[in-house]
Design an enzyme around this catalytic site. Structure first.
Site, PDB file in Angstrom:
ATOM      1  N   THR A  81       0.822  -1.211   0.000  1.00 39.11           N
ATOM      2  CA  THR A  81       0.000   0.000   0.000  1.00 39.11           C
ATOM      3  C   THR A  81       0.854   1.258   0.000  1.00 39.11           C
ATOM      4  OG1 THR A  81      -1.854  -1.106   1.048  1.00 39.11           O
ATOM      5  CG2 THR A  81      -1.699   1.261   1.393  1.00 39.11           C
TER       6      THR A  81
ATOM      7  N   THR B 253       1.644  -4.236   4.271  1.00 41.42           N
ATOM      8  CA  THR B 253       1.448  -4.511   5.699  1.00 41.42           C
ATOM      9  C   THR B 253       0.940  -5.931   5.976  1.00 41.42           C
ATOM     10  OG1 THR B 253      -0.804  -3.617   5.626  1.00 41.42           O
ATOM     11  CG2 THR B 253       0.951  -2.095   6.279  1.00 41.42           C
ATOM     12  N   ASP B 254       0.296  -6.539   4.965  1.00 41.58           N
ATOM     13  CA  ASP B 254      -0.416  -7.805   5.234  1.00 41.58           C
ATOM     14  C   ASP B 254       0.494  -8.925   5.739  1.00 41.58           C
ATOM     15  OD1 ASP B 254      -2.757  -6.579   4.537  1.00 41.58           O
ATOM     16  OD2 ASP B 254      -2.906  -7.512   2.550  1.00 41.58           O
TER      17      ASP B 254
END
Ligand code: ASP
Length: 350
Positions: free
Chosen positions: A34, A114-115
């Site tokens: 992101t 971030t996942d």
């Protein structure tokens, strides 16, 4: 509550970076996420495409970077980290090790989605062969968003990577002004900007306005202190979850598929539904490594607590969450560690 002091592992020169010595040379490796995401308009913070903005553009919106480091940018990948692949882990870890082996590189920053950031960070924490700083960062809002959080996170990550006190701390995550250890940090929110925490144990320190301060040090072995390497064949380890009414179907299917290890995200303190527990005990009796962790999100799993690990042939993950436990189990199996006793020692060590 920790008091902000220099720990024995951290040199005493914490605080703002010196301006008299040449700026540190930091490699910034972009992988997507992101932080490199773009949406059709600036108010869109959920329907964007991750990993489409290149590393040069990410750097160009943070002119202050030139005051904290000399940057060597590289685009290693452009992925949404939900799609992180083991082949990319191999590429990334090998590149980080190669860069850190060079005298002219003082540290590495990795921009990441971030996942799965906590998984990549822990993998590197266990396989990087250098005490130079490696700092991952990310963003919860795409680069195109109003109040995008990526630029400041990137500046802070480079600041941390260039700071002498970051040396020897293992792989770090700089996010929302905090510095976390790769071992402890987890993503705890789907959209909040303050999405990363180190449950129970807290952050290592903080970074703000060019100042870096550590409040504690990592005690478990990492980087140069492990025998783990990237390069051996990846071992097939999967995660299953226990929940109300769960059957043994998933475990039996994984055994039939030939997995070498199964991590169970147990309920509460790592307890497992009787149906699934019997399937896991059967798997363990066939030599498949079974590691018991918790789906709760904080706390630890006691060996021989919620399940009779000795009798069932299970291993306790301690305070590692299921996904980090999978990383350690894969590396341990690749290093030739087998059997519940030896694997338990590994989990108790790292
Ligand atoms: N799906 C994105 C990723 O992990 C989420 C993010 O980066 O915040 O790449």
């Amino acid at each position: 509550m920790n008091t902000p002091t220099s720990s024995p592992a951290a040199p005493p020169d914490q605080g703002a970076a010196s301006t008299s010595s040449p700026l540190p040379r930091i490699a910034v490796l972009a992988t997507g996420g992101t932080i490199a995401g773009a949406a059709p308009d600036a108010t869109n913070t959920s329907g964007y495409q991750a990993g489409v903005v290149g590393v040069e553009q990410l750097l160009s919106v943070v002119p202050a970077l030139s005051t904290v480091a000399r940057i060597a940018p590289e685009q290693v990948a452009s992925v949404d980290s939900k799609d992180m692949a083991m082949s990319l882990w191999t590429t990334l870890a090998q590149r980080v090790n190669a860069l850190l082996a060079a005298d002219e590189i003082d540290g590495v920053v990795i921009t990441h989605g971030t996942d799965t950031l906590e998984e990549t960070a822990y993998l590197l924490h266990l396989t990087v062969k250098s005490d130079k700083p490696v700092v991952l960062t990310a963003a919860m809002r795409p680069a195109s968003a109003l109040s995008a959080d990526g630029p400041l996170n990137l500046l802070n990550a480079v600041t941390v990577a260039g700071h002498a006190a970051s040396r020897g701390q293992g792989v770090l995550v700089a996010f929302n002004n905090r510095i976390h250890s790769a071992r402890d940090v987890v993503k705890t929110s789907t959209y909040a900007v303050d999405a990363f925490h180190s449950p129970e144990i807290g952050a290592l320190g903080w970074v703000q306005d060019g100042r870096v301060e550590y409040q504690r040090a990592v005690v478990r072995p990492h980087t140069l202190g492990t025998g783990f390497t990237i390069g051996a064949a990846w071992q097939h380890v999967e995660v299953v979850a226990s929940y109300a009414g769960v059957s043994r179907i998933a475990v039996d299917a994984l055994v039939a598929a030939g997995v070498r290890g199964i991590v169970v995200a147990g309920t509460g303190n790592g307890s497992i539904h009787a149906s699934m527990q019997q399937a896991l005990a059967d798997a363990a009796s066939q030599g498949i490594a079974v590691v018991r962790s918790s789906r709760v999100g904080s706390g630890h799993v006691m060996r021989n607590g919620a399940a009779a690990d000795d009798a069932l042939g299970f291993v306790s993950a301690g305070s590692l969450n299921p996904y980090k436990a999978r990383v350690l189990l894969m590396l341990a199996l690749a290093a030739g560690v087998t059997g519940p006793a030896a694997l338990q020692k590994t989990f108790d060590t790292y």
